[in-house]
Write an enzyme that holds these catalytic residues in place. Sequence first.
Site, PDB file in Angstrom:
ATOM      1  N   HIS A 262       0.831  -1.197   0.000  1.00 45.57           N
ATOM      2  CA  HIS A 262       0.000   0.000   0.000  1.00 45.57           C
ATOM      3  C   HIS A 262       0.872   1.255   0.000  1.00 45.57           C
ATOM      4  O   HIS A 262       0.701   2.148  -0.842  1.00 45.57           O
ATOM      5  CB  HIS A 262      -0.909  -0.018   1.228  1.00 45.57           C
ATOM      6  CG  HIS A 262      -1.831   1.152   1.347  1.00 45.57           C
ATOM      7  ND1 HIS A 262      -3.144   1.099   0.976  1.00 45.57           N
ATOM      8  CD2 HIS A 262      -1.623   2.422   1.797  1.00 45.57           C
ATOM      9  CE1 HIS A 262      -3.716   2.284   1.189  1.00 45.57           C
ATOM     10  NE2 HIS A 262      -2.803   3.100   1.702  1.00 45.57           N
ATOM     11  N   GLU A 263       1.798   1.320   0.936  1.00 45.12           N
ATOM     12  CA  GLU A 263       2.641   2.514   1.034  1.00 45.12           C
ATOM     13  C   GLU A 263       3.589   2.630  -0.158  1.00 45.12           C
ATOM     14  O   GLU A 263       3.942   3.737  -0.575  1.00 45.12           O
ATOM     15  CB  GLU A 263       3.413   2.512   2.353  1.00 45.12           C
ATOM     16  CG  GLU A 263       2.543   2.455   3.603  1.00 45.12           C
ATOM     17  CD  GLU A 263       1.470   3.526   3.662  1.00 45.12           C
ATOM     18  OE1 GLU A 263       1.648   4.596   3.043  1.00 45.12           O
ATOM     19  OE2 GLU A 263       0.437   3.297   4.329  1.00 45.12           O
ATOM     20  N   HIS A 266       1.828   4.560  -2.801  1.00 37.93           N
ATOM     21  CA  HIS A 266       1.971   5.996  -2.552  1.00 37.93           C
ATOM     22  C   HIS A 266       3.349   6.476  -2.998  1.00 37.93           C
ATOM     23  O   HIS A 266       3.491   7.509  -3.661  1.00 37.93           O
ATOM     24  CB  HIS A 266       1.834   6.282  -1.054  1.00 37.93           C
ATOM     25  CG  HIS A 266       0.430   6.315  -0.544  1.00 37.93           C
ATOM     26  ND1 HIS A 266      -0.517   7.196  -1.023  1.00 37.93           N
ATOM     27  CD2 HIS A 266      -0.180   5.596   0.433  1.00 37.93           C
ATOM     28  CE1 HIS A 266      -1.652   7.010  -0.363  1.00 37.93           C
ATOM     29  NE2 HIS A 266      -1.479   6.050   0.517  1.00 37.93           N
ATOM     30  N   GLU A 301      -4.292   8.082  -2.881  1.00 34.06           N
ATOM     31  CA  GLU A 301      -4.809   6.808  -2.382  1.00 34.06           C
ATOM     32  C   GLU A 301      -5.140   5.857  -3.521  1.00 34.06           C
ATOM     33  O   GLU A 301      -5.072   4.630  -3.356  1.00 34.06           O
ATOM     34  CB  GLU A 301      -6.035   7.055  -1.508  1.00 34.06           C
ATOM     35  CG  GLU A 301      -6.409   5.904  -0.606  1.00 34.06           C
ATOM     36  CD  GLU A 301      -5.382   5.613   0.480  1.00 34.06           C
ATOM     37  OE1 GLU A 301      -5.384   4.478   1.008  1.00 34.06           O
ATOM     38  OE2 GLU A 301      -4.564   6.496   0.796  1.00 34.06           O
TER      39      GLU A 301
END
Length: 508
Positions: A262-263, A266, A301
């Site tokens: 997830h990160e 980003h 996101e």
Amino acid sequence: MGYAALLEATGRVNDLLNAGSILSWDARTMMPKGGAETRSKQLATLAVAARNLLCSDEMKRALEAAEAEVAGKNEDSVEARITAQVREAIAYHERIPTELLRRKTELGSATHEVWAEARQKADFSMFADSLRAMVEINREMAQAIGFEDHPYDALMYRFEPGTTKAGLDTLFARLREGMLPLVRAIAQADKPRSDFLFREFPVDAQMDFALSMAQKIGYDTHRGRLDLTVHPFEISFTRNDVRITTRVASDYMPMSLFGALHEAGHAMYEQNVDPAYTRTPLATDLVGLYAVGGVSFGAHESQSRLWENHVGRSRAFWVNHMDEARAAYPGLLDDVDAEEFYRAVNRSEPSLIRVEADELTYDFHVMLRCELEAKMVDGSLDVADLPEAWNAAIKEYLGIDVPDDAKGVLQDVHWSSGQIGTFCNYTIGNIMAAQLFDHATSQDPGIEAALEKADYAPLRDWLTDNVCQHGRRFGRDELLERATGRPLDPEPYIAHLTTKFSDIYALA
């Protein structure tokens, strides 16, 4: 004095914001607890200095000269976009008193430690006064910024420009309509096996495997690193130093893995912004005073959720990487095949923790928070009554009871740092992710074929060309229209969830 002078002046704003980001990263990863009080003052000093430089006479003179210099250029040009964004940011900040900004920044830094201790002890009463003060400061911010219909609209502007509470109500209603039948059908279906996810996985092995998977999809560790933290986050100090964190539970391996993916999503947004935009307003959120290149929090996101869910939780990903998972955890996954693992990490059932929620029920956590935030801001919900309201909403939406405040109202870091108005970005990001992924794979079938072979470059290149490289040059819906031909549309997201979970649960 002109456009070049404007770039130099806004570059110094970017430098100050990046210095603040470094202090924030340290505060959330390495800093001893005793440093919290002085760190809050350091961060406040940098934030106010950045704001004062942005609104200075020097900046205004440079802006006026730059506007004259670029007059007549196409409004889509880099120069025109930069001057327009600086003008907008100055107008925004001049509506907010400097002392209010200082108080908010100081409170946000100091309150983080209060929240962390309250969360550890599962005691909301320890945090209530700090949250009440933060809500009041946000009310003051909303009044200063200005709004037409609801104070929540003004607060969301920092994170997702153009989003309104009325618009969110309509969007959330469509999502509930499309998703609730699926949630209810799955509640009656047999659940996939998942016991193997809860074995004892060594922490070091988890960090190594999580980082290796982040690198597989394209996270550049020559310009980044992975660390442990309480609440995962990504933070950038220009595109050349973009750091990610994850958290680890020794008895639940997916937490660290999907946190890192997830990160990394980003981070890849920031790492792939056009290098020419470094230190410019196209890589600096001058309104929010963040050193980020993503056009909105929702757009940001979209990248994290796309790589986490559409790639990392796909069947192809585990067909391709199951052997690596077994090698990373010798003897712990020998009795699991790729299909079982795929179904397990997509198991859907109501849960208490947002960051651990499955892909299908996740947005109900977001809706709950948006509703409660809006009520706190307009005064219809007193902070003292927040745990009761939270617990009732969890019961209504997900049908489960909240055992304590740590697993309920204290689980998120956002309110402690003053980020009221940002939760909508998570659902907007989910919608954008599906819209972008659907269009990319439809436009270029080679992308999906490459994913089947663990080749992530074609998808990464498409996202770089259509999203990441543009930084903050285009607005969110403008970016979507350029990339997919339409503004924000929830239908691809609903279709994605319906297809994926109907297959996993063998629904008619």
